[in-house]
Scaffold this motif. Sequence first.
Motif, PDB file in Angstrom:
ATOM      1  N   ARG A  67       0.813  -1.135  -0.024  1.00 20.13           N
ATOM      2  CA  ARG A  67       0.161  -0.056  -0.085  1.00 20.13           C
ATOM      3  C   ARG A  67       0.889   1.322   0.009  1.00 20.13           C
ATOM      4  O   ARG A  67       1.970   1.136   0.479  1.00 20.13           O
ATOM      5  N   ALA A  68       0.445   2.235  -0.682  1.00 25.43           N
ATOM      6  CA  ALA A  68       1.245   3.320  -0.828  1.00 25.43           C
ATOM      7  C   ALA A  68       1.354   4.189   0.695  1.00 25.43           C
ATOM      8  O   ALA A  68       0.431   3.997   1.205  1.00 25.43           O
ATOM      9  N   ARG A  69       2.343   4.579   1.058  1.00 20.70           N
ATOM     10  CA  ARG A  69       2.538   5.384   2.357  1.00 20.70           C
ATOM     11  C   ARG A  69       2.444   6.983   2.007  1.00 20.70           C
ATOM     12  O   ARG A  69       2.181   7.642   2.987  1.00 20.70           O
ATOM     13  N   LYS A  70       2.502   7.180   0.731  1.00 20.89           N
ATOM     14  CA  LYS A  70       2.420   8.921   0.811  1.00 20.89           C
ATOM     15  C   LYS A  70       1.734   8.956  -0.803  1.00 20.89           C
ATOM     16  O   LYS A  70       1.616   7.891  -1.594  1.00 20.89           O
ATOM     17  N   LYS A  71       1.320  10.145  -1.184  1.00 23.15           N
ATOM     18  CA  LYS A  71       0.813  10.437  -2.392  1.00 23.15           C
ATOM     19  C   LYS A  71       1.822  10.468  -3.348  1.00 23.15           C
ATOM     20  O   LYS A  71       2.868  10.732  -3.184  1.00 23.15           O
ATOM     21  N   GLY A  72       1.340  10.276  -4.439  1.00 19.16           N
ATOM     22  CA  GLY A  72       2.188  10.424  -5.834  1.00 19.16           C
ATOM     23  C   GLY A  72       1.702  10.096  -7.217  1.00 19.16           C
ATOM     24  O   GLY A  72       0.287  10.266  -7.274  1.00 19.16           O
ATOM     25  N   ARG A  73       2.651   9.898  -8.038  1.00 20.14           N
ATOM     26  CA  ARG A  73       2.125   9.642  -9.610  1.00 20.14           C
ATOM     27  C   ARG A  73       2.584   8.092 -10.042  1.00 20.14           C
ATOM     28  O   ARG A  73       3.361   7.754  -9.470  1.00 20.14           O
ATOM     29  N   CYS A  74       1.593   7.532 -10.686  1.00 15.20           N
ATOM     30  CA  CYS A  74       1.967   6.291 -11.190  1.00 15.20           C
ATOM     31  C   CYS A  74       2.819   6.545 -12.366  1.00 15.20           C
ATOM     32  O   CYS A  74       2.873   7.042 -13.228  1.00 15.20           O
ATOM     33  N   ALA A  75       4.147   5.686 -12.127  1.00 17.86           N
ATOM     34  CA  ALA A  75       5.214   6.000 -13.216  1.00 17.86           C
ATOM     35  C   ALA A  75       4.779   5.367 -14.545  1.00 17.86           C
ATOM     36  O   ALA A  75       5.252   5.614 -15.625  1.00 17.86           O
ATOM     37  N   LEU A  76       3.791   4.362 -14.560  1.00 20.76           N
ATOM     38  CA  LEU A  76       3.193   3.747 -15.862  1.00 20.76           C
ATOM     39  C   LEU A  76       2.220   4.458 -16.512  1.00 20.76           C
ATOM     40  O   LEU A  76       2.216   4.912 -17.814  1.00 20.76           O
ATOM     41  N   SER A  77       1.025   4.785 -15.851  1.00 20.81           N
ATOM     42  CA  SER A  77       0.019   5.681 -16.328  1.00 20.81           C
ATOM     43  C   SER A  77      -0.141   7.076 -16.175  1.00 20.81           C
ATOM     44  O   SER A  77      -0.678   7.931 -16.867  1.00 20.81           O
ATOM     45  N   GLY A  78       0.580   7.561 -15.083  1.00 26.22           N
ATOM     46  CA  GLY A  78       0.597   9.003 -14.814  1.00 26.22           C
ATOM     47  C   GLY A  78      -0.606   9.316 -13.752  1.00 26.22           C
ATOM     48  O   GLY A  78      -0.717  10.484 -13.509  1.00 26.22           O
ATOM     49  N   ALA A  79      -1.326   8.229 -13.581  1.00 27.24           N
ATOM     50  CA  ALA A  79      -2.629   8.627 -12.610  1.00 27.24           C
ATOM     51  C   ALA A  79      -1.990   8.877 -11.304  1.00 27.24           C
ATOM     52  O   ALA A  79      -1.172   8.536 -10.864  1.00 27.24           O
ATOM     53  N   VAL A  80      -3.016   9.660 -10.580  1.00 29.02           N
ATOM     54  CA  VAL A  80      -2.660   9.979  -9.165  1.00 29.02           C
ATOM     55  C   VAL A  80      -2.838   9.068  -8.312  1.00 29.02           C
ATOM     56  O   VAL A  80      -3.585   8.132  -8.313  1.00 29.02           O
ATOM     57  N   ILE A  81      -1.699   8.807  -7.441  1.00 33.96           N
ATOM     58  CA  ILE A  81      -1.712   7.838  -6.233  1.00 33.96           C
ATOM     59  C   ILE A  81      -2.026   8.462  -4.924  1.00 33.96           C
ATOM     60  O   ILE A  81      -1.417   9.355  -4.606  1.00 33.96           O
ATOM     61  N   ARG A  82      -3.047   7.908  -4.164  1.00 27.20           N
ATOM     62  CA  ARG A  82      -3.119   8.349  -2.807  1.00 27.20           C
ATOM     63  C   ARG A  82      -2.909   7.538  -1.841  1.00 27.20           C
ATOM     64  O   ARG A  82      -2.287   6.298  -2.238  1.00 27.20           O
ATOM     65  N   ARG A  83      -2.535   7.869  -0.741  1.00 26.05           N
ATOM     66  CA  ARG A  83      -2.119   7.191   0.233  1.00 26.05           C
ATOM     67  C   ARG A  83      -3.225   5.856   0.582  1.00 26.05           C
ATOM     68  O   ARG A  83      -4.293   6.074   0.440  1.00 26.05           O
ATOM     69  N   ASP A  84      -2.648   4.719   0.712  1.00 29.45           N
ATOM     70  CA  ASP A  84      -3.152   3.248   1.204  1.00 29.45           C
ATOM     71  C   ASP A  84      -3.670   2.877  -0.290  1.00 29.45           C
ATOM     72  O   ASP A  84      -4.345   1.962  -0.167  1.00 29.45           O
ATOM     73  N   ASP A  85      -3.702   3.486  -1.429  1.00 33.25           N
ATOM     74  CA  ASP A  85      -3.940   2.660  -2.580  1.00 33.25           C
ATOM     75  C   ASP A  85      -2.862   1.667  -2.929  1.00 33.25           C
ATOM     76  O   ASP A  85      -1.648   1.672  -2.363  1.00 33.25           O
TER      77      ASP A  85
END
Length: 129
Positions: free
Chosen positions: A80-98
């Motif tokens: 699970r993501a510990r912090k928000k970020g961006r998907c290196a493959l799709s560019g989609a936003v990643i939220r904490r716990d994704d």
Amino acid sequence: MNGSRAPVWDHVIDALLAGYHGEGAGEAYLARPAPGIAAYALSPHIQVEVIERLSVTSIAVLWQDATRCRYADQVWISCRARKKGRCALSGAVIRRDDFIYKPRVRSAVPANANAMILASAIARMPSLG
């Protein structure tokens, strides 16, 4: 040779200086990203390709970053993501716990250790889903 430069390199030096816009202008790449900003947003310097699914919780990734590193068969693990970020493959936003995949860290920390790929982006890949 004229002065200290060989004439054959004059065009290279001129091309490099053509993009120079003042003192410090070329140093922007040295600045660290601000806290909370994804270290790996989509970049023209980065090429990411999922090579294969190794197990239910791991994948093999080809990571090529013209400015930092190259990993031909890097193992990424799910978590699970510990912090928000961006998907290196799709560019989609990643939220904490994704649910994400990230590079496996062993004894040496890879240069792309903060990179993330959304698990949903992997699940949508026909050959890997």
